[in-house]
Scaffold this active site. Structure first.
Site, PDB file in Angstrom:
ATOM      1  CD  GLU A 195      -3.143  -0.737   2.180  1.00  0.00           C
ATOM      2  OE1 GLU A 195      -3.342   0.435   2.573  1.00  0.00           O
ATOM      3  OE2 GLU A 195      -3.765  -1.715   2.624  1.00  0.00           O
ATOM      4  CB  SER A 262       4.787 -21.839  -0.196  1.00  0.00           C
ATOM      5  OG  SER A 262       5.179 -21.184   0.976  1.00  0.00           O
ATOM      6  CG  ASP A 334      -5.748  -6.469   1.017  1.00  0.00           C
ATOM      7  OD1 ASP A 334      -4.997  -6.242   1.982  1.00  0.00           O
ATOM      8  OD2 ASP A 334      -6.228  -5.572   0.294  1.00  0.00           O
ATOM      9  CG  ASP A 337      -7.498  -2.439   4.295  1.00  0.00           C
ATOM     10  OD1 ASP A 337      -6.754  -2.917   3.412  1.00  0.00           O
ATOM     11  OD2 ASP A 337      -8.742  -2.408   4.201  1.00  0.00           O
TER      12      ASP A 337
END
Length: 822
Positions: A195, A262, A334, A337
């Protein structure tokens, strides 16, 4: 003169004796902490004898009459082999490194205190079910039993490092294991920095249409255009100086390029030559010596489980039982934030909310610093999460005056039941039971691949934030925290997580690639960890009608770069086989030699070949030339090649070819010109660093795996004993992933990859295999400190068997824990 000579001889002899005595004393003290694997130890905290049988690779097979006793035995074994590592993981999670190392680790402690994950871990321990609590208590008792043995028998404080750094060892607590789980979440997170980078790039670019060039979305349906960051955070500086991440080896804060990765893939019986299911898994983390992984087998009441554990945590995180196999890959969900919080100009102790100004939650926290005065922090939290310092990931560069930045993150849950989910998974007998067990998992988000004897499945585990459809930036940019639509609204139900069960094609896999294409706010993520390795994986899986254990191993060790095969014809299209032969010794001749080598190259990133080094240096130089004039100092943050960016530029997707033009020059440069100039740059760097004989170059010389000791790795002389360096194949975008360092002076050092590899065959489960990148012991005087390192480098494995007789047949020792009489 003769007298002087005799005295010089005497002094030299005395010095030699002194050195020998000193070295012998140090060796004796250090060797005192080497564990005796053939031992009978009387301990408190178990109800019946516990056996720790160590096979010839020093993998402990732990047998007890109850699960509680088995977890006790694992705690004891972990403490025997990895005491220092466990203590450092705990100190990092607690924000207490500076008590031992002083000012160099103070910034790490400051951020960890602000996350407050140890307090959250203590709270989470109280939220666990009784069975999990009992297991954590038993594990902690096992660790403490080893500590008691060290103190009673004067065993060199348990590790050589404990002698060098006189740090007190507090008893182990159940919350410590939860804290290490949360610490793994810190190391695997990448959305916070993503971000910040997106915001800073938005501010740096004059043409916002170019943002999706340098930070492209993974292939699939696009998203609506985002607002310019300057519109979300007015007053923010458009150009700010870079504040690099703390380079300390103990720092858990990694750049996005080195966040979790991974591989995992599975085959159903219909796609298996033997008629049984197959599973391969190799989770990727930063390389250290010893590796973070520790192999172990636990004989629970529900049956044996074997695989990779992390010292400090009483769970097999990736492995198998007789009935079920499981593997993990980073999901790139996600789950972070950033919020810009407005401080009340009339009262700096308040911040703005949708309902007006509200007081910060505050608490003082004192950091003890070795050889310096203590530092007192004021920890501040808002409804959205903790207030973070401006130095963390360059947050100050995107925070307007009169504001602070906070973080919402699922890892900051005070009711984190992830470790309970992992324990239930070890007891599951089928894919469906495994899927059900994972519902309690919170963070860090992972893709869980499961196989039983008949079925295969993959699901994303971890809490998914519930975002409002009207979120201003869709979670891709730091957003105003006082706008209700930007705030999280709890988490989505487990059923909303992507899940794939018994696919018709019979093959499942994940290389951190995009797994679903769903519209926001149920999108999972806009940022994915791979767009390249998955292309090679698809080809290898579909090239065979049926697979075997060996074909899965071949895929795990594959070093062919799809990226090189796709980009080289694109960037070199107008350079190959053009022009006359140049005279020897000229830059033009060197360029021609390089192009001739690359023209005949298959794209295999083999350690013995010169082409991978030429290719890697060329792409690195090319990206630097393309972005330097547009991004200025921010270009330094893009120290790993972005393949989708290079492709967009050279295909001129949506006008991306404009990146080839140098803004400061009067003429318009073309992409072929930039490719030629970048190749010359790369050859010049190679000549200065590795010599001008291009045909004699070895990729492995530049691509050394750096398994370095996090504390002693930079100590003169000692570093040659504690660091493990290896020439390796692979690269950033190969299935045998060897992620490069990126930063100078050694940009191609292999610093992040598969510290654990396992391949499980349920047609013959005891033919399954696994390996770690170093060895079982964390004691550098132990032969098990690096005995797996060369196996790992060569792509070899050790047996992964639940056969107790096989473990005993060639054991290196049996430790018997006998309960103390009351």
């Amino acid at each position: 003169m003769a007298l002087i000579f005799r005295w010089l001889i005497r002094i030299a002899a005395a010095l030699i004796v002194l050195i020998v005595v000193t070295v012998s004393t140090v060796y004796w003290l250090a060797s005192r902490s080497l564990p005796d694997y053939t031992d009978d130890v009387t301990v408190r905290g178990i109800t019946a004898p516990v056996e720790i049988v160590r096979d010839n690779a020093n993998v402990p097979h732990i047998f007890g009459q109850s699960d509680r006793d088995v977890y006790f035995g694992l705690g004891f074994a972990h403490a025997q082999d990895r005491m220092w590592q466990m203590i450092m993981l705990r100190r990092t999670a607690q924000g207490r490194l500076s008590e031992v190392f002083g000012a160099p680790t103070l910034n790490i402690d400051k951020v960890m205190r602000r996350f407050d994950i140890y307090t959250l871990s203590v709270q989470s321990a109280e939220a666990l079910d009784p069975k999990t609590k009992l297991a954590l208590e038993a594990y902690a008792a096992g660790v403490n039993a080893r500590l008691a043995q060290i103190n009673t028998e004067a065993l060199g404080r348990g590790a050589p490092e404990m002698l060098l750094f006189n740090a007190p060892m507090a008893p182990w607590r159940p919350a410590d294991s939860i804290a290490i789980t949360k610490l793994m979440g810190v190391q695997l997170s990448g959305h916070l920095e993503a971000e910040v980078i997106r915001a800073r790039t938005s501010l740096a670019l004059t043409d916002q249409a170019r943002l999706l060039d340098i930070l492209p979305d993974s292939p699939g349906s696009g998203v609506a255009a985002l607002p310019e960051y300057a519109a979300l955070a007015p007053g923010v500086r458009r150009h700010a100086q870079n504040m690099p991440l703390d380079p300390h080896p103990l720092s858990p804060f990694k750049p996005t390029a080195l966040a979790g990765a991974s591989n995992a893939w599975a085959a159903a019986p219909s796609r298996s030559a033997s008629g049984g299911t197959l599973l391969a898994n190799d989770p990727h983390l930063g390389f250290t010596a010893p590796a973070i992984w520790y192999l172990a087998r636990l004989e629970l009441q529900t049956g044996g489980v074997i695989g990779g554990t992390i010292p400090g945590m009483p769970v097999v995180l990736t492995g198998r039982s007789a009935a079920l196999g499981w593997g993990l890959t980073s999901a790139y969900l996600d789950d972070q934030d950033l919020f810009i919080e407005e401080i009340n100009p009339e009262n700096s102790e308040e911040y703005r909310t949708p309902d007006g100004f509200k007081a910060f939650e505050t608490r003082a926290s004192i950091i003890t610093v070795k050889d310096a005065d203590p530092v007192t922090l004021t920890l501040r939290w808002t409804d959205n999460g903790p207030v973070l310092p401006g130095s963390h990931y360059n947050l100050a560069s995107i925070t307007p005056p009169g504001h602070v930045t906070t973080l919402s993150w699922t890892n900051l849950s005070a009711r984190d039941t992830s470790i309970a989910a992992a324990m239930r998974l070890m007891e599951a007998k089928s894919v469906q039971e495994g899927l059900a067990a994972a519902e309690a998992y919170i963070a860090p988000a992972q893709n869980l691949t499961l196989v039983d004897r008949e079925n295969i499945a993959m699901t994303t585990i971890g809490a998914m934030p519930r975002r409002d459809a009207g979120h201003q930036s869709q979670g891709r940019l730091p957003s105003p925290g006082w706008i209700a639509a930007n705030r999280w609204q709890g988490t989505l139900p487990y059923a909303a997580n992507p899940s794939f069960v018994a696919p018709t094609g019979g093959i499942l896999g994940n290389t951190n690639n995009k797994t679903v294409d769903r519209p926001f706010p149920n999108h999972v993520s806009f940022l994915w960890g791979d767009t390249q390795r998955v292309q090679r994986w698809q080809r290898l899986m579909q090239n065979r009608e049926v697979h075997t254990r060996d074909s899965f191993i071949e895929a795990q060790l594959d070093t062919v770069s799809f990226t090189a095969r796709s980009l080289l014809p694109l960037i070199g299209a107008e350079l190959w086989f053009t022009g006359e032969a140049a005279p020897d010794g000229t830059p033009e001749r060197q360029r021609q030699r390089a192009l001739i080598l690359l023209a005949g190259w298959s794209g295999e990133m083999n350690e013995h070949l010169p082409e991978p080094l030429i290719y890697a240096a060329w792409l690195r130089s090319l990206q630097a030339r393309l972005i330097q004039d547009e991004l200025g100092p921010l270009a330094d943050e893009f120290d790993h090649v972005q393949p989708l960016f290079i492709e967009r530029v050279f295909r001129d997707v949506d006008g991306a070819g404009i990146w080839c033009d140098v803004l400061q020059s009067t003429r318009v440069e073309t992409c072929p010109e930039m490719a030629r100039l970048a190749l010359d740059d790369a050859i010049l760097w190679i000549n200065e660093t590795w010599g001008d004989q291009l045909e004699s170059l070895r990729w492995g010389d530049a691509h050394q795996a750096t398994h370095d000791h996090q504390v002693l790795g930079e100590v003169p002389v000692l570093r040659y004993f504690v660091n493990i360096r290896q020439s390796t194949s692979g690269g950033d975008n190969t299935l045998q992933r060897g992620k490069t360092k990126g930063a100078m002076p050694d940009p191609f050092h292999n610093v992040h990859g598969a510290g654990y590899r396992g391949v499980y065959d349920f047609a013959d489960p005891d033919s399954s295999v696994f390996v770690t990148s170093t060895g079982q012991s964390g004691h550098f005087l132990s032969r098990h400190y690096d005995d797996m390192a060369q196996l790992w480098r060569r792509g070899e494995y050790i047996p992964m068997s639940l056969d107790a007789d096989l473990a005993r047949a060639a054991s290196v020792g049996v430790t018997t824990l006998t309960p103390a009489s009351e």
